[in-house]
Design an enzyme around this catalytic site. Sequence first.
Site, mmCIF file in Angstrom:
data_model
loop_
_atom_site.group_PDB
_atom_site.id
_atom_site.type_symbol
_atom_site.label_atom_id
_atom_site.label_comp_id
_atom_site.label_asym_id
_atom_site.label_seq_id
_atom_site.Cartn_x
_atom_site.Cartn_y
_atom_site.Cartn_z
ATOM 1 N N GLU A 42 0.828 -1.215 0.000
ATOM 2 C CA GLU A 42 0.000 0.000 0.000
ATOM 3 C C GLU A 42 0.863 1.266 0.000
ATOM 4 O OE1 GLU A 42 -2.252 -1.505 3.549
ATOM 5 O OE2 GLU A 42 -1.300 0.197 4.508
ATOM 6 N N PRO A 43 1.568 1.515 -1.100
ATOM 7 C CA PRO A 43 2.410 2.718 -1.159
ATOM 8 C C PRO A 43 1.596 3.980 -1.394
ATOM 9 C CG PRO A 43 2.451 1.578 -3.266
ATOM 10 C CD PRO A 43 1.604 0.739 -2.351
ATOM 11 N N GLY A 44 1.967 5.041 -0.718
ATOM 12 C CA GLY A 44 1.351 6.340 -0.976
ATOM 13 C C GLY A 44 2.400 7.251 -1.583
ATOM 14 N N ARG A 45 3.367 7.619 -0.747
ATOM 15 C CA ARG A 45 4.402 8.576 -1.145
ATOM 16 C C ARG A 45 5.106 8.193 -2.458
ATOM 17 N NH1 ARG A 45 7.018 11.571 2.648
ATOM 18 N NH2 ARG A 45 6.450 10.035 4.211
ATOM 19 N N ARG A 54 4.955 19.780 5.820
ATOM 20 C CA ARG A 54 5.989 18.797 6.162
ATOM 21 C C ARG A 54 7.223 19.391 6.848
ATOM 22 N NH1 ARG A 54 8.448 15.687 3.169
ATOM 23 N NH2 ARG A 54 8.124 13.832 4.438
ATOM 24 N N TYR A 69 7.547 17.858 10.533
ATOM 25 C CA TYR A 69 8.530 16.769 10.726
ATOM 26 C C TYR A 69 9.969 17.221 10.500
ATOM 27 C CZ TYR A 69 4.193 14.555 9.047
ATOM 28 O OH TYR A 69 2.892 14.211 8.815
ATOM 29 N N CYS A 99 1.555 33.867 10.275
ATOM 30 C CA CYS A 99 1.941 34.655 11.431
ATOM 31 C C CYS A 99 2.408 33.772 12.590
ATOM 32 C CB CYS A 99 0.741 35.508 11.836
ATOM 33 S SG CYS A 99 1.184 36.762 12.993
ATOM 34 N N GLU A 100 3.481 33.033 12.342
ATOM 35 C CA GLU A 100 4.115 32.223 13.391
ATOM 36 C C GLU A 100 5.598 32.166 13.072
ATOM 37 O OE1 GLU A 100 2.771 28.549 14.946
ATOM 38 O OE2 GLU A 100 0.663 28.937 14.478
ATOM 39 N N TYR A 124 1.623 14.179 0.504
ATOM 40 C CA TYR A 124 1.414 14.857 1.782
ATOM 41 C C TYR A 124 1.664 16.366 1.658
ATOM 42 C CZ TYR A 124 1.629 9.986 3.092
ATOM 43 O OH TYR A 124 1.403 8.628 3.145
#
Length: 410
Positions: free
Chosen positions: A261-264, A300, A304, A338-339, A367
Amino acid sequence: MFLSNDMIFSLTKKYGTPLYVYSEQILRERCREMKNLLPNKSFKVNYSAKANTNLELLKIIKEEGLDVDAMSPGEIYIEQLAGFESKQIFFISNNISAEEMRFAIDRDILISVDSLSQLEMYGQINSGGKIAVRFNPGKGAGHHEKVITAGKKTKFGVQKEQIPQVKDIIRKYNLKLVGINQHIGSLFLDWRDYIDGVCSFIEIAKEFPDLSFIDIGGGFGVPYKPDESRLDLNRLGKELDIVLKGFLEEYPNKDIIFKIEPGRYIVAECGVLLGSINSVKNSFGTTYVGTDIGFNVLARPVMYDSYHEMEIVKRNTGNDDKNNNDTRLTATIVGNICESGDILARDREIKAADVGDKLVIFNAGAYGYVMSSNYNCRLRPAEVLIDLNGEARLIRKRDTLESLAQNFPT
Ligand code: LLP
């Protein structure tokens, strides 16, 4: 790179920035690579749609002969819109409600549950039905602790020590356990990590002698950093074939299907994210390149600490001297949220940027859009597909100010 500098300027002029752009050709190539991972006819690739649920991309993936996983009723809904049939959808659920289970059951879509209590809930609402169970093989892998989905510190899956209870619940509700699945985590570039996970997993499979399939998970990485090498799919395929053939020798149901089940891997490299440089400044010794790509558009790096290759494309490209000026500097590339944590890349060596230049962020197809939000009441970006003839087509409109207000009661 599938876009020339001229195309970058013409696309951003026409559709604005930030803009996700996808290559149909690369998408199809990645689908085929995954399908060819194993020579075996009883091998099936389920695209893990959470990585990118754009309807047009899903249609292409379907044309390439892949099935899909879903993580929610919303993903099921979009996948059905893309034309996937019930039997092509596998709902890998986590902590869902009885209503969400019914949503899938009513559509004849197979569910995988990942706890004893969810198995019990399923038995109560669909006694006699088919079910799959997600197991935790005991060891995970991944690019960040937040995406390691097996091992002792994760909420996912049923421990193998709980197999007797699984069997009890199955008996109690007369369920048919048709498959088991696992997913050890996301983004490994070393085939050994995957093989280790599969070896532990097939030990669990042996406990259930009449399964129709085992789903050994996704997580296949792509190189984000220039010094990373590609996952050796050839080697992985060969090693996997050996392990699975060994398993089949002992396993009673010789017709069992193996799924991944690959996504990336399917979508990461077919997508780039284009942004505009809106400011350049120096503050306390740091050069900040200010873009319109906030973490609402690409989460991302903030979520992460992920690395994405990026490149400045100088305005007035082509034969223009400015573009050939390769002056490079070290800059911190930031968004417009604004962070202070809104940082795409810290202290990155990059071509000297000016206001009006464009920024290209590579490997943004997975993603990326799916994790975007309206934080700061920013509009989520548009998406464009470059088809096999090199023509650009809008495949999702940018949000509008009105869409920000559409859910308020009138
Ligand atoms: N199957 C299950 C059950 C999963 O949880 C996942 C991803 C996949 C398949 C697909 O994994 P892939 O082949 O894409 O690695 N947002 C993070 C990634 C989270 C992935 C979580 N699970 C990121 O941007 O790196």
